[in-house]
Design a protein around this motif. Structure first.
Motif, PDB file in Angstrom:
ATOM      1  N   GLN A  77       0.817  -1.217   0.000  1.00 26.10           N
ATOM      2  CA  GLN A  77       0.000   0.000   0.000  1.00 26.10           C
ATOM      3  C   GLN A  77       0.845   1.259   0.000  1.00 26.10           C
ATOM      4  OE1 GLN A  77      -3.320   0.085   2.696  1.00 26.10           O
ATOM      5  NE2 GLN A  77      -2.753  -1.921   3.440  1.00 26.10           N
ATOM      6  N   ILE A  78       2.151   1.113  -0.162  1.00 29.54           N
ATOM      7  CA  ILE A  78       3.054   2.245   0.060  1.00 29.54           C
ATOM      8  C   ILE A  78       2.629   3.489  -0.729  1.00 29.54           C
ATOM      9  CG2 ILE A  78       4.695   1.445  -1.701  1.00 29.54           C
ATOM     10  CD1 ILE A  78       6.815   2.566   0.327  1.00 29.54           C
ATOM     11  N   PHE A  79       2.566   4.603  -0.025  1.00 31.41           N
ATOM     12  CA  PHE A  79       2.086   5.850  -0.637  1.00 31.41           C
ATOM     13  C   PHE A  79       2.864   7.064  -0.139  1.00 31.41           C
ATOM     14  CE2 PHE A  79      -0.690   9.571  -0.567  1.00 31.41           C
ATOM     15  CZ  PHE A  79      -1.105   9.619  -1.888  1.00 31.41           C
ATOM     16  N   ASP A  80       2.862   7.286   1.170  1.00 28.89           N
ATOM     17  CA  ASP A  80       3.438   8.507   1.751  1.00 28.89           C
ATOM     18  C   ASP A  80       4.877   8.750   1.299  1.00 28.89           C
ATOM     19  OD1 ASP A  80       1.141   7.861   3.094  1.00 28.89           O
ATOM     20  OD2 ASP A  80       1.840   8.553   5.048  1.00 28.89           O
ATOM     21  N   GLU A  81       5.701   7.711   1.364  1.00 33.41           N
ATOM     22  CA  GLU A  81       7.118   7.861   1.032  1.00 33.41           C
ATOM     23  C   GLU A  81       7.293   8.230  -0.436  1.00 33.41           C
ATOM     24  OE1 GLU A  81       5.869   5.418   2.761  1.00 33.41           O
ATOM     25  OE2 GLU A  81       7.127   4.933   4.495  1.00 33.41           O
ATOM     26  N   GLN A  91      -0.272   5.177  -5.228  1.00 31.94           N
ATOM     27  CA  GLN A  91      -0.157   6.520  -5.788  1.00 31.94           C
ATOM     28  C   GLN A  91      -0.902   6.605  -7.119  1.00 31.94           C
ATOM     29  OE1 GLN A  91       3.681   7.908  -7.032  1.00 31.94           O
ATOM     30  NE2 GLN A  91       3.019  10.041  -7.009  1.00 31.94           N
ATOM     31  N   TYR A  92      -0.841   5.542  -7.902  1.00 27.58           N
ATOM     32  CA  TYR A  92      -1.538   5.548  -9.181  1.00 27.58           C
ATOM     33  C   TYR A  92      -3.054   5.645  -8.961  1.00 27.58           C
ATOM     34  CZ  TYR A  92      -2.657   4.340 -14.015  1.00 27.58           C
ATOM     35  OH  TYR A  92      -3.146   4.359 -15.296  1.00 27.58           O
ATOM     36  N   ILE A  93      -3.546   4.915  -7.951  1.00 25.24           N
ATOM     37  CA  ILE A  93      -4.981   4.996  -7.636  1.00 25.24           C
ATOM     38  C   ILE A  93      -5.338   6.430  -7.247  1.00 25.24           C
ATOM     39  CG2 ILE A  93      -6.812   4.228  -6.059  1.00 25.24           C
ATOM     40  CD1 ILE A  93      -5.128   1.622  -5.719  1.00 25.24           C
ATOM     41  N   TYR A  94      -4.484   7.031  -6.409  1.00 28.38           N
ATOM     42  CA  TYR A  94      -4.738   8.410  -5.988  1.00 28.38           C
ATOM     43  C   TYR A  94      -4.739   9.345  -7.195  1.00 28.38           C
ATOM     44  CZ  TYR A  94      -4.299  12.925  -3.752  1.00 28.38           C
ATOM     45  OH  TYR A  94      -4.527  14.220  -3.375  1.00 28.38           O
ATOM     46  N   ASN A  95      -3.738   9.181  -8.063  1.00 25.11           N
ATOM     47  CA  ASN A  95      -3.651  10.044  -9.245  1.00 25.11           C
ATOM     48  C   ASN A  95      -4.867   9.877 -10.151  1.00 25.11           C
ATOM     49  OD1 ASN A  95      -1.225  10.973  -8.348  1.00 25.11           O
ATOM     50  ND2 ASN A  95       0.027   9.814  -9.799  1.00 25.11           N
ATOM     51  N   LEU A  96      -5.276   8.622 -10.366  1.00 25.53           N
ATOM     52  CA  LEU A  96      -6.440   8.363 -11.230  1.00 25.53           C
ATOM     53  C   LEU A  96      -7.697   9.018 -10.659  1.00 25.53           C
ATOM     54  CD1 LEU A  96      -6.085   4.583 -12.157  1.00 25.53           C
ATOM     55  CD2 LEU A  96      -6.106   6.494 -13.762  1.00 25.53           C
ATOM     56  N   SER A  97      -7.799   9.073  -9.330  1.00 25.66           N
ATOM     57  CA  SER A  97      -9.030   9.580  -8.721  1.00 25.66           C
ATOM     58  C   SER A  97      -9.009  11.080  -8.506  1.00 25.66           C
ATOM     59  CB  SER A  97      -9.266   8.919  -7.363  1.00 25.66           C
ATOM     60  OG  SER A  97      -9.011   7.565  -7.419  1.00 25.66           O
ATOM     61  N   PHE A  98      -7.840  11.621  -8.140  1.00 20.36           N
ATOM     62  CA  PHE A  98      -7.840  13.006  -7.677  1.00 20.36           C
ATOM     63  C   PHE A  98      -6.855  13.922  -8.398  1.00 20.36           C
ATOM     64  CE2 PHE A  98      -8.994  10.250  -4.070  1.00 20.36           C
ATOM     65  CZ  PHE A  98     -10.309  10.642  -3.936  1.00 20.36           C
ATOM     66  N   GLU A  99      -5.901  13.381  -9.169  1.00 15.94           N
ATOM     67  CA  GLU A  99      -4.930  14.241  -9.834  1.00 15.94           C
ATOM     68  C   GLU A  99      -5.295  14.431 -11.301  1.00 15.94           C
ATOM     69  OE1 GLU A  99      -1.485  15.547  -8.705  1.00 15.94           O
ATOM     70  OE2 GLU A  99      -2.755  15.585  -6.916  1.00 15.94           O
ATOM     71  N   TYR A 100      -5.514  13.322 -12.008  1.00 18.39           N
ATOM     72  CA  TYR A 100      -5.930  13.410 -13.404  1.00 18.39           C
ATOM     73  C   TYR A 100      -7.431  13.680 -13.429  1.00 18.39           C
ATOM     74  CZ  TYR A 100      -1.773  10.285 -13.541  1.00 18.39           C
ATOM     75  OH  TYR A 100      -0.566   9.692 -13.352  1.00 18.39           O
TER      76      TYR A 100
END
Lengths: 275, 315
Positions: free
Chosen positions: B251-255, B273-282
């Motif tokens: 689940q590594i994300f913060d680092e 991070q990719y999940i985060y980017n797909l949901s909230f960055e892109y």
């Protein structure tokens, strides 16, 4: 041969200790130096500490972030302790087959990766934003709710309740206490150390939590400490002395908790595996 | 004879009284069971709402696609998209590399430290133990930012290596696909080795010293003792720490976000991070993000089962 082995062991452990401590020393030295000195690799304490702190408090909204983080961490910890200890007590003292099955199912939730549920959670809080803004998107309430009940702490309390003398429950009943009364009047005071250990772990988890607040909080004034530091860390022209000051201030509470309550701290970690 | 008389004694009671007594007892037990549920019900509801329900939602979302709130069912399209998505493949590869190198490295180091620190003749034990555990008090974000600066192009690590002649010119660690991964692995190892060590130290204290004594008499050297006694004795706790570490590293994300932000290119991006980017960055694509997130779920389940199997077989 024996002597060689000794030398090797001490060298190895010393090296490990230096590697572990060095970033801390560097942080502490950096907050006393100018940004330029930090980039030039200065490893001696300087005289710029007060200047760095002044700049930090003048240019960065660290006080509101500290307050937000403290509010979230304290409420989360209180809720976690109350709900998890009630559940841990219920599962162990009022044991039944049905509850054992439910307990096993709850434990499975510990395997759920947060990244997998963050999108549905975000949408869930988004859908109630209009009707209940205090637990909607960009509210401290929304940060607290999903983190306040975790199976880990229920498991933790149940494990520790195994050592709680069941005679006390019986004695309380005979004295005419209600079932809830037994919990609040007898169980809670007896289990102080368990509560202390759980409080430390819960507080630290909440204080350091990054991903969920990043998702759910939007306005700068709601920012928590990890969000603020992440923001500072990604700036293009960083003032190292100031950023390090913020990091030191953010680390102080957890470092203090660790040094003051080392025993409980380790007990908290161990509580999750023993039994 | 005696039994009969007690039975008889019981039977002597008036029927109505007996009935009352059992009824009262029954309602007592019944009531207590119900109260038992009261203790656990809030947690059951909360975990259902904030963990299980979102899991179901994410599963349903993984078959939907669209921008923002406009989602419609697209069947297995998202799942097919995974295999042809270079960013996803990069994220999966990187996460696997972190997992395969970092978790064993950390567990071996932690075991090694704990065995050394368990030696009763060792001096400065308390100091070494606290020093190695100290990284655990830092928040993930804070130490990540510190590591980012330590390994920066004008960071202290570069200056150290230059001054002592290990390198002739500075290495831009965080801009190099290989070195950036190395920095991430070093950082996580720095943060978590002491944490795992504490578990092993506690477990070692419960190991009977006479076993080592007997082994020594039989002529086993310290390396043999380590593999023949320490590792088998600590197996349950090694299993526990490897499962928690595996779930954590998957689940590594913060680092990643705070040291390299996934870069250079996508050389260090992780699945979270990719999940985060797909949901909230892109442009938000919650459906596809949920599909990617289920990959982590599947990996967690598979790896946990494998680890349990491996640990069980060696018994």
């Amino acid at each position: 041969m024996k002597k060689l082995q000794r030398i090797f062991i001490y060298t190895f452990l010393s090296l490990a200790a230096i590697v572990s401590i060095f970033p801390f020393l560097w942080m502490l030295v950096s907050i006393t130096n100018k940004s330029v000195d930090v980039t030039q690799g200065r490893l001696l304490p300087g005289t710029h500490l007060i200047e760095n702190m002044k700049t930090l408090f003048a240019t960065v909204d660290i006080v509101p972030a500290l307050i937000n983080s403290a509010i979230i961490a304290i409420i989360t910890t209180i809720l976690t302790l109350l709900l998890a200890s009630l559940a841990g007590y219920g599962f162990e003292i009022h044991r039944s087959r049905g509850k054992d099955i439910v307990f096993t199912i709850l434990l499975l939730s510990m395997m759920i990766p947060f990244a997998a549920i963050m999108v549905p959670l975000y949408r869930m809080f988004g859908s109630i934003s209009d009707t209940a803004p205090f637990i909607g998107i960009d509210s401290l309430g929304a940060v607290i709710l999903p983190t306040a009940t975790t199976a880990f702490f229920i498991f933790f309390f149940r494990q520790n309740t195994k050592m709680f003398p069941k005679d006390l429950v019986e004695a309380g009943r005979i004295d005419g206490l209600s079932e809830i009364g037994v919990f609040f009047r007898i169980y809670m005071p007896t289990m102080k150390t368990t509560y202390a250990a759980a409080a430390i772990i819960s507080f630290m988890n909440s204080w350091n939590n990054y991903l969920w607040p990043l998702v759910i909080l939007q306005s700068p004034e709601k920012r928590t400490i990890p969000l603020l530091i992440s923001n500072l860390g990604s700036s293009y022209s960083p003032d190292y002395g100031v950023i390090m000051s913020a990091i030191v201030i953010a680390t102080l509470p957890t470092a203090l908790v660790f040094f003051l309550m080392q025993k409980h701290f380790v007990a908290g970690m161990m509580g999750s595996v023993k039994g | 004879m005696r039994e009969q008389s007690t039975k008889k004694g019981e039977l002597d009671l008036p029927v109505s009284l007996r009935y009352k007594e059992t009824k009262r007892q029954k309602t007592g037990v019944f009531f207590r069971r119900k109260v038992g549920w009261l203790f656990v019900i809030i947690s059951i509801i909360a975990i259902s709402i904030f963990n299980f329900y979102p899991m179901v939602q994410a599963f349903l979302l993984s078959f939907q696609s669209g921008m923002g709130a406009n989602l419609e069912y697209v069947g297995f399209d998202n799942w097919q998209r995974l295999f042809g998505d270079p960013t996803f493949i990069a994220a999966l590869t990187n996460t696997s590399i972190y997992l395969l190198i970092q978790v064993p490295l950390m567990i071996v180091l932690a075991l090694f430290f704990s065995v050394l620190l368990n030696d009763p003749k060792l001096k400065f034990k308390g100091f070494f133990r606290i020093a190695i555990f100290l990284p655990c008090v830092t928040s993930l974000v804070a130490y990540s930012v510190v590591f980012k600066y330590l390994f920066g192009i004008d960071g202290i690590i570069n200056q150290f290596l230059l001054n002592f002649g290990f390198i002739s010119q500075t290495i831009n660690f965080l801009a190099d696909p290989f070195w950036a991964k190395v920095v991430i692995i070093l950082a996580i190892t720095w943060r978590w080795t002491g944490y795992n060590m504490i578990f092993y130290l506690a477990a070692l204290q419960n190991v009977d010293k006479s076993i080592y004594e007997a082994a020594r008499i039989d002529g086993a050297n310290s390396i043999q003792q380590f593999f023949q006694i320490t590792v088998p004795m600590l197996k349950p706790i090694i299993l526990f720490t490897s499962i928690t570490s595996t779930i954590g590293t998957l689940q590594i994300f913060d680092e990643i976000v705070n040291i390299t932000n996934g870069g250079p290119g996508n050389a260090t991006i992780s699945i979270s991070q990719y999940i985060y980017n797909l949901s909230f960055e892109y442009t938000p694509d919650f459906g596809y993000a949920s599909t990617v997130s289920y990959v982590i779920v599947i990996l967690v389940v598979i790896l946990s089962i494998i680890q349990f199997r491996v640990a069980g077989e060696k018994k």
